[in-house]
Design an enzyme around this catalytic site. Sequence first.
Site, PDB file in Angstrom:
ATOM      1  N   SER A   1       0.865  -1.188   0.000  1.00  0.00           N
ATOM      2  CA  SER A   1       0.000   0.000   0.000  1.00  0.00           C
ATOM      3  C   SER A   1       0.891   1.225   0.000  1.00  0.00           C
ATOM      4  O   SER A   1       2.035   1.182   0.475  1.00  0.00           O
ATOM      5  CB  SER A   1      -0.863   0.018   1.265  1.00  0.00           C
ATOM      6  OG  SER A   1      -1.441   1.297   1.444  1.00  0.00           O
TER       7      SER A   1
ATOM      8  N   TYR B   1      -1.633  -1.317  10.257  1.00  0.00           N
ATOM      9  CA  TYR B   1      -1.791  -1.605   8.822  1.00  0.00           C
ATOM     10  C   TYR B   1      -0.572  -1.070   8.047  1.00  0.00           C
ATOM     11  O   TYR B   1       0.030  -1.773   7.234  1.00  0.00           O
ATOM     12  CB  TYR B   1      -3.080  -0.953   8.312  1.00  0.00           C
ATOM     13  CG  TYR B   1      -3.315  -1.028   6.823  1.00  0.00           C
ATOM     14  CD1 TYR B   1      -3.957  -2.126   6.256  1.00  0.00           C
ATOM     15  CD2 TYR B   1      -2.922   0.011   5.969  1.00  0.00           C
ATOM     16  CE1 TYR B   1      -4.189  -2.196   4.884  1.00  0.00           C
ATOM     17  CE2 TYR B   1      -3.149  -0.045   4.606  1.00  0.00           C
ATOM     18  CZ  TYR B   1      -3.786  -1.143   4.074  1.00  0.00           C
ATOM     19  OH  TYR B   1      -4.007  -1.202   2.709  1.00  0.00           O
TER      20      TYR B   1
ATOM     21  N   ALA C   1       2.422  -0.366   9.118  1.00  0.00           N
ATOM     22  CA  ALA C   1       3.634  -1.140   9.432  1.00  0.00           C
ATOM     23  C   ALA C   1       3.607  -2.495   8.721  1.00  0.00           C
ATOM     24  O   ALA C   1       4.631  -2.959   8.213  1.00  0.00           O
ATOM     25  CB  ALA C   1       3.756  -1.330  10.939  1.00  0.00           C
TER      26      ALA C   1
ATOM     27  N   LYS D   1       2.221  -3.162   5.893  1.00  0.00           N
ATOM     28  CA  LYS D   1       2.437  -2.965   4.455  1.00  0.00           C
ATOM     29  C   LYS D   1       3.896  -2.594   4.159  1.00  0.00           C
ATOM     30  O   LYS D   1       4.423  -2.925   3.093  1.00  0.00           O
ATOM     31  CB  LYS D   1       1.471  -1.898   3.924  1.00  0.00           C
ATOM     32  CG  LYS D   1       0.004  -2.330   3.974  1.00  0.00           C
ATOM     33  CD  LYS D   1      -0.232  -3.565   3.109  1.00  0.00           C
ATOM     34  CE  LYS D   1      -1.700  -3.938   2.988  1.00  0.00           C
ATOM     35  NZ  LYS D   1      -1.926  -5.119   2.149  1.00  0.00           N
TER      36      LYS D   1
END
Length: 248
Positions: free
Chosen positions: A141, A156, A158, A160
């Site tokens: 992301s 989230y 971290a 990604k």
Amino acid sequence: MRLEDKAALITGGGRGIGAATAFLFAEEGARVGIVDIRDEGLKEVAAQAKQKGFEFKTFGGDVSKKEQIERVMEEFIQGFGRIDVLVNNAGIAISRPFLEKSVEDWVKTLDVNLIGVFLCSQSGARYMVEQRSGKIINISSIRGIDHCGREGIMDYSASKAAVINLTKTMAKELAPYINVNTVAPGHTATEMTKSLPEEIKRNMIEGSYLKRMAEPEDIAKAILFLASNDADFITGQVLLVDGGFSLK
Ligand code: NAD
């Protein structure tokens, strides 16, 4: 027909970016399997595929559960005979401010977004190593890029960022026969972003130089490129598909 006869497995294929990728792959000649934790998503996408003249094999499973993923991979190989492309797309985000974030949020997010990528890749790579060929595309992301982590979803972000690091290490360890790359999408119009407040969505559009959110198909096209022979000499890379958002 950039994926003619290739056997491709896409995780989180029950909607959004995963479903768009599955349809695009099928249009390019691939034999497609989708895995998802939600049976209704699998049924819907398989029915839509049928209307388009394609037949998808569907697999119920949780990417964070080793036994389930090994069973899925075995069934996939029984059905298709090989695995040419694996797209690790399944992901979740739990939004909660930093001071309220729980260990459970962290564990759940890392289990799906990071351990899930590891488990599916390990399971698929065993066959790819034997075949001496294969392409793995991990979906990270924009939030996984250095300074782009987002408030409320630091776990989230971290996870990604870790997917990008994992991709590079996998690319080294699985070379020379398996290519491993990452697509890092910017804000994309899917269920994941649908329920966000309008103001946040406006900011997402304003923050992108191309002044819109991505459609799932925008991301699918980048995944297709990395899955195709056009990307045969590319490994360990991050392809940002964010309308320029990260330039700011
Ligand atoms: P989505 O929520 O619309 O779809 C995700 C799919 O994954 C769902 O069908 C869900 O059931 C499935 N899934 C969730 N947990 C699973 C599990 N444990 N096992 C198997 N399947 C599971 O999301 P999307 O927007 O299509 O996102 C796809 C990927 O792209 C995710 O990894 C996400 O983090 C990433 N991404 C999305 C955006 C965005 O703005 N939508 C931006 C950047 C990255």
